[in-house]
Design a protein around this motif. Structure first.
Motif, PDB file in Angstrom:
ATOM      1  N   ALA A  19       0.833  -1.206   0.000  1.00 38.67           N
ATOM      2  CA  ALA A  19       0.000   0.000   0.000  1.00 38.67           C
ATOM      3  C   ALA A  19       0.866   1.253   0.000  1.00 38.67           C
ATOM      4  O   ALA A  19       0.601   2.205  -0.742  1.00 38.67           O
ATOM      5  N   THR A  20       1.915   1.240   0.805  1.00 36.18           N
ATOM      6  CA  THR A  20       2.814   2.405   0.843  1.00 36.18           C
ATOM      7  C   THR A  20       3.404   2.625  -0.530  1.00 36.18           C
ATOM      8  O   THR A  20       3.512   3.752  -1.014  1.00 36.18           O
ATOM      9  N   ASP A  21       3.753   1.517  -1.137  1.00 39.61           N
ATOM     10  CA  ASP A  21       4.375   1.585  -2.433  1.00 39.61           C
ATOM     11  C   ASP A  21       3.405   2.138  -3.476  1.00 39.61           C
ATOM     12  O   ASP A  21       3.774   2.947  -4.320  1.00 39.61           O
ATOM     13  N   LEU A  22       2.148   1.731  -3.372  1.00 43.98           N
ATOM     14  CA  LEU A  22       1.136   2.213  -4.318  1.00 43.98           C
ATOM     15  C   LEU A  22       0.987   3.739  -4.224  1.00 43.98           C
ATOM     16  O   LEU A  22       0.815   4.427  -5.220  1.00 43.98           O
ATOM     17  N   LEU A  23       1.074   4.238  -2.983  1.00 46.32           N
ATOM     18  CA  LEU A  23       0.892   5.677  -2.780  1.00 46.32           C
ATOM     19  C   LEU A  23       2.165   6.455  -3.088  1.00 46.32           C
ATOM     20  O   LEU A  23       2.148   7.679  -3.156  1.00 46.32           O
ATOM     21  N   GLY A  24       3.271   5.713  -3.242  1.00 52.07           N
ATOM     22  CA  GLY A  24       4.601   6.307  -3.370  1.00 52.07           C
ATOM     23  C   GLY A  24       4.677   7.555  -4.222  1.00 52.07           C
ATOM     24  O   GLY A  24       5.254   8.554  -3.809  1.00 52.07           O
ATOM     25  N   GLY A  25       4.058   7.526  -5.381  1.00 57.16           N
ATOM     26  CA  GLY A  25       4.161   8.633  -6.322  1.00 57.16           C
ATOM     27  C   GLY A  25       3.609   9.948  -5.779  1.00 57.16           C
ATOM     28  O   GLY A  25       4.073  11.024  -6.156  1.00 57.16           O
ATOM     29  N   ASP A  26       2.621   9.864  -4.873  1.00 53.84           N
ATOM     30  CA  ASP A  26       1.991  11.080  -4.353  1.00 53.84           C
ATOM     31  C   ASP A  26       2.645  11.585  -3.077  1.00 53.84           C
ATOM     32  O   ASP A  26       2.351  12.675  -2.601  1.00 53.84           O
ATOM     33  N   VAL A  27       3.507  10.762  -2.498  1.00 54.11           N
ATOM     34  CA  VAL A  27       3.954  11.019  -1.128  1.00 54.11           C
ATOM     35  C   VAL A  27       5.303  11.728  -1.093  1.00 54.11           C
ATOM     36  O   VAL A  27       6.205  11.410  -1.860  1.00 54.11           O
ATOM     37  N   ASP A  28       5.432  12.697  -0.174  1.00 50.23           N
ATOM     38  CA  ASP A  28       6.711  13.387  -0.010  1.00 50.23           C
ATOM     39  C   ASP A  28       7.522  12.842   1.163  1.00 50.23           C
ATOM     40  O   ASP A  28       8.735  12.808   1.121  1.00 50.23           O
ATOM     41  N   TYR A  29       6.819  12.443   2.233  1.00 54.97           N
ATOM     42  CA  TYR A  29       7.499  11.906   3.422  1.00 54.97           C
ATOM     43  C   TYR A  29       6.801  10.612   3.849  1.00 54.97           C
ATOM     44  O   TYR A  29       5.567  10.566   3.866  1.00 54.97           O
ATOM     45  N   VAL A  30       7.567   9.584   4.187  1.00 53.17           N
ATOM     46  CA  VAL A  30       6.986   8.379   4.797  1.00 53.17           C
ATOM     47  C   VAL A  30       7.591   8.234   6.188  1.00 53.17           C
ATOM     48  O   VAL A  30       8.814   8.195   6.346  1.00 53.17           O
ATOM     49  N   VAL A  31       6.732   8.179   7.199  1.00 53.67           N
ATOM     50  CA  VAL A  31       7.187   8.175   8.589  1.00 53.67           C
ATOM     51  C   VAL A  31       6.798   6.878   9.287  1.00 53.67           C
ATOM     52  O   VAL A  31       5.618   6.526   9.326  1.00 53.67           O
ATOM     53  N   ARG A  32       7.767   6.169   9.839  1.00 49.85           N
ATOM     54  CA  ARG A  32       7.455   5.062  10.758  1.00 49.85           C
ATOM     55  C   ARG A  32       7.188   5.703  12.112  1.00 49.85           C
ATOM     56  O   ARG A  32       7.965   6.533  12.575  1.00 49.85           O
ATOM     57  N   TYR A  33       6.104   5.337  12.791  1.00 51.23           N
ATOM     58  CA  TYR A  33       5.794   6.024  14.049  1.00 51.23           C
ATOM     59  C   TYR A  33       5.849   5.154  15.292  1.00 51.23           C
ATOM     60  O   TYR A  33       5.703   5.664  16.401  1.00 51.23           O
ATOM     61  N   GLN A  34       6.035   3.863  15.156  1.00 52.83           N
ATOM     62  CA  GLN A  34       6.153   3.006  16.344  1.00 52.83           C
ATOM     63  C   GLN A  34       6.824   1.695  15.956  1.00 52.83           C
ATOM     64  O   GLN A  34       7.062   1.433  14.782  1.00 52.83           O
ATOM     65  N   GLY A  35       7.071   0.869  16.968  1.00 51.74           N
ATOM     66  CA  GLY A  35       7.678  -0.429  16.712  1.00 51.74           C
ATOM     67  C   GLY A  35       9.164  -0.289  16.412  1.00 51.74           C
ATOM     68  O   GLY A  35       9.761   0.785  16.588  1.00 51.74           O
ATOM     69  N   GLY A  36       9.741  -1.377  15.954  1.00 52.37           N
ATOM     70  CA  GLY A  36      11.169  -1.374  15.651  1.00 52.37           C
ATOM     71  C   GLY A  36      11.437  -2.413  14.600  1.00 52.37           C
ATOM     72  O   GLY A  36      10.614  -2.595  13.688  1.00 52.37           O
ATOM     73  N   ASN A  37      12.535  -3.155  14.768  1.00 48.24           N
ATOM     74  CA  ASN A  37      12.824  -4.166  13.752  1.00 48.24           C
ATOM     75  C   ASN A  37      12.095  -5.477  14.051  1.00 48.24           C
ATOM     76  O   ASN A  37      12.506  -6.541  13.611  1.00 48.24           O
ATOM     77  N   ASN A  38      10.999  -5.379  14.796  1.00 47.23           N
ATOM     78  CA  ASN A  38      10.072  -6.511  14.912  1.00 47.23           C
ATOM     79  C   ASN A  38       9.162  -6.564  13.682  1.00 47.23           C
ATOM     80  O   ASN A  38       8.555  -7.587  13.387  1.00 47.23           O
ATOM     81  N   ALA A  39       9.045  -5.443  12.983  1.00 47.73           N
ATOM     82  CA  ALA A  39       8.166  -5.382  11.808  1.00 47.73           C
ATOM     83  C   ALA A  39       8.869  -5.984  10.594  1.00 47.73           C
ATOM     84  O   ALA A  39      10.076  -6.182  10.597  1.00 47.73           O
ATOM     85  N   GLY A  40       8.090  -6.259   9.595  1.00 49.47           N
ATOM     86  CA  GLY A  40       8.673  -6.741   8.347  1.00 49.47           C
ATOM     87  C   GLY A  40       7.758  -6.372   7.202  1.00 49.47           C
ATOM     88  O   GLY A  40       6.597  -6.735   7.195  1.00 49.47           O
ATOM     89  N   HIS A  41       8.268  -5.579   6.295  1.00 51.31           N
ATOM     90  CA  HIS A  41       7.503  -5.234   5.099  1.00 51.31           C
ATOM     91  C   HIS A  41       8.187  -5.877   3.908  1.00 51.31           C
ATOM     92  O   HIS A  41       9.404  -5.771   3.778  1.00 51.31           O
ATOM     93  N   THR A  42       7.419  -6.501   3.045  1.00 59.46           N
ATOM     94  CA  THR A  42       8.014  -6.999   1.807  1.00 59.46           C
ATOM     95  C   THR A  42       7.490  -6.144   0.666  1.00 59.46           C
ATOM     96  O   THR A  42       6.290  -5.950   0.537  1.00 59.46           O
ATOM     97  N   VAL A  43       8.376  -5.619  -0.112  1.00 58.05           N
ATOM     98  CA  VAL A  43       7.962  -4.848  -1.286  1.00 58.05           C
ATOM     99  C   VAL A  43       8.597  -5.491  -2.514  1.00 58.05           C
ATOM    100  O   VAL A  43       9.800  -5.782  -2.515  1.00 58.05           O
ATOM    101  N   VAL A  44       7.761  -5.740  -3.520  1.00 55.34           N
ATOM    102  CA  VAL A  44       8.271  -6.341  -4.749  1.00 55.34           C
ATOM    103  C   VAL A  44       8.265  -5.277  -5.839  1.00 55.34           C
ATOM    104  O   VAL A  44       7.230  -4.678  -6.126  1.00 55.34           O
ATOM    105  N   ILE A  45       9.439  -5.007  -6.409  1.00 52.43           N
ATOM    106  CA  ILE A  45       9.520  -4.059  -7.526  1.00 52.43           C
ATOM    107  C   ILE A  45      10.189  -4.795  -8.682  1.00 52.43           C
ATOM    108  O   ILE A  45      11.353  -5.181  -8.581  1.00 52.43           O
ATOM    109  N   GLY A  46       9.420  -4.976  -9.757  1.00 47.42           N
ATOM    110  CA  GLY A  46       9.912  -5.770 -10.881  1.00 47.42           C
ATOM    111  C   GLY A  46      10.226  -7.168 -10.389  1.00 47.42           C
ATOM    112  O   GLY A  46       9.408  -7.809  -9.731  1.00 47.42           O
TER     113      GLY A  46
END
Ligand code: IMP
Length: 427
Positions: A19-46
């Motif tokens: 979802a973040t990636d989908l919005l990427g083109g419109d977004v100027d800043y992306v902020v993580r606001y909580q948690g740490g390296n317990n999270a895991g996001h997978t993004v596939v590009i090409g």
């Protein structure tokens, strides 16, 4: 310009990265606001797959400023290796900003996370073992070490000394472990300081100015609503607030800046670690969902527990977060099923509950009441518009929307960047 929040509506791993990636083109800043390296996001590009733990997903778009907010707990060694890993693949983290107020995960936090879990035995939470809980514990106990302390070696030395005076007693006398030498920790963290210095900023101020300048700020939560320390399935939760209320505190921007609250909702349910999960399938069907959906943790590699969609949970997520739009992910995983059960309410000791029961004891005893929806056989991974989806898939989406109480504005039909059906623009 507005600030929008992306929040997991279930137990995490809903596919926020996409979802973040989908919005990427419109977004100027992306902020993580909580948690740490317990999270895991997978993004596939090409044909490239990126697994991010601590870095905001915005790091992958050169025109976005990625920000680690004050509400995050940072393991500096992990952060630097994530930065180095991306650099090796040609992605620069030069733009990254790190809040001076964010807290640091220290070696004793990781040691304590592991031993306390072992100590709990069967009652363990099933944490990721990354030191998250102990780091937040020290933050609240006002014993934490913050990012800004890296800029003052004298203060850093003092804080490490004070923390370890107590923690080494706990490690050695309560848990029979070896103590940690303050000098070694200081040396290690001063090394991190050198490299992190250029990224440290008053990120709350940076974001306020950005919003005044009409920039678009996306606040990205880790984990999910049911893992929230206050609103989740306590004690089987993480130690921070992924819900939208936590976004303001963790990014340092006021609530009246938020205009969109986008919930990420998987077309079925998964959970990692211990704790109640009413629609869990422990049979072959659960295994089928795990294999078909690739439900293995990005961070720990653990098998995710899998089950049917739970509309009681999604209704709750809508209410707690004030969801304005849902991004429904992984709808393609359900293709090929004859019928798809959806949990519409629970039964607890013979009584029907349309909402999550008030007590955790009742929630542990909740049995799902299912409604069955007709499935579809067609491959939907190439769908571009809502009308491209088979009628039964459309009906499934409509039913989930109705039950959840917020519009489903985007639908994931495959892992790729372009495999998303946009029903209406998210921002
Ligand atoms: P901790 O956040 O490592 O303390 O773990 C607390 C609970 O949250 C455990 O059940 C973890 O499995 C779960 N958890 C933490 N991060 C994630 C995530 O990103 N996705 C799913 N579960 C998570």
């Amino acid at each position: 310009m507005p600030a929008a929040v992306l929040v997991g509506a279930q137990w995490g791993d809903e596919g926020k990265g996409k979802a973040t990636d989908l919005l990427g083109g419109d977004v100027d800043y992306v902020v993580r606001y909580q948690g740490g390296n317990n999270a895991g996001h997978t993004v596939v590009i090409g044909d490239q797959k990126y697994a991010l733990h601590l870095l905001p997903t915005g790091i992958l778009s050169p025109e976005v400023v990625p920000v680690i907010g004050n509400g995050v707990v940072i393991d500096p060694g992990v952060l630097l290796s994530e930065i180095d890993g991306l650099a090796a693949r040609g992605i620069s983290a030069e733009r990254l900003l790190i809040s001076s107020n964010a807290h640091l995960i220290m070696p004793h936090h990781k040691a304590l996370d592991k031993v306390t879990e072992r100590y709990l035995g069967k009652a363990r939470i099933g944490t990721t073992g990354r030191g998250i809980g102990p780091a937040y514990g020290d933050k609240i106990a006002r014993m934490g070490v913050r990012v800004q302390d890296l800029l003052d070696p004298g203060i850093l030395a003092k804080k490490i000394e004070v923390a370890l005076t107590e923690k080494n007693q706990v490690l050695t006398k309560v848990y029979n472990r070896r103590g940690i030498e303050p000098e070694r920790v200081l040396e290690e963290y001063l090394g991190y300081a050198e490299r992190l210095k250029p990224h440290i900023a008053d990120t709350s101020l940076v974001l306020a100015k950005a919003l005044d300048e009409d920039k678009f700020v996306l606040l990205e939560g880790g984990q999910g609503t049911l893992l929230d320390i206050d609103h989740g399935t306590y004690p089987f939760v993480t130690s921070s607030s992924p819900t939208s209320g936590g976004a303001c505190a963790g990014a340092g921007i006021p609530p009246n800046r938020l205009t969109k609250i986008i919930g990420i909702l998987k077309a079925y349910t998964t959970r990692v670690g211990s704790g109640p999960f009413p629609t869990e399938l422990t049979d072959d069907m659960g295994e089928w969902l795990r294999q078909t959906g690739g439900e293995y943790g990005v961070t720990t590699g653990r098998n995710r527990r899998c089950g049917w969609f739970d509309a009681v949970i999604s209704r709750y997520a809508t209410r707690i977060n004030g969801i304005t739009d849902y991004f429904l992910t992984k709808l393609d995983v359900l293709s090929g099923l004859e019928r798809i059960p959806v949990c519409v309410a629970y039964e607890v000791d013979g009584v029907r509950h349309d909402e999550i029961p008030m007590t955790q004891t009742d929630f542990h005893h909740a049995k799902p009441i299912y409604e069955e929806l007709p499935g579809w056989r067609e491959d939907i991974t190439g769908a571009k518009d809502f009308e491209d989806l088979p009628p039964n898939a459309q009906a499934y989406v409509r039913a989930l929307e109705e039950m959840s109480g917020a519009p489903i504005s985007a639908i994931g039909v495959g892992p790729g960047r372009d495999q998303t059906v946009v029903v209406r623009p998210l921002v």
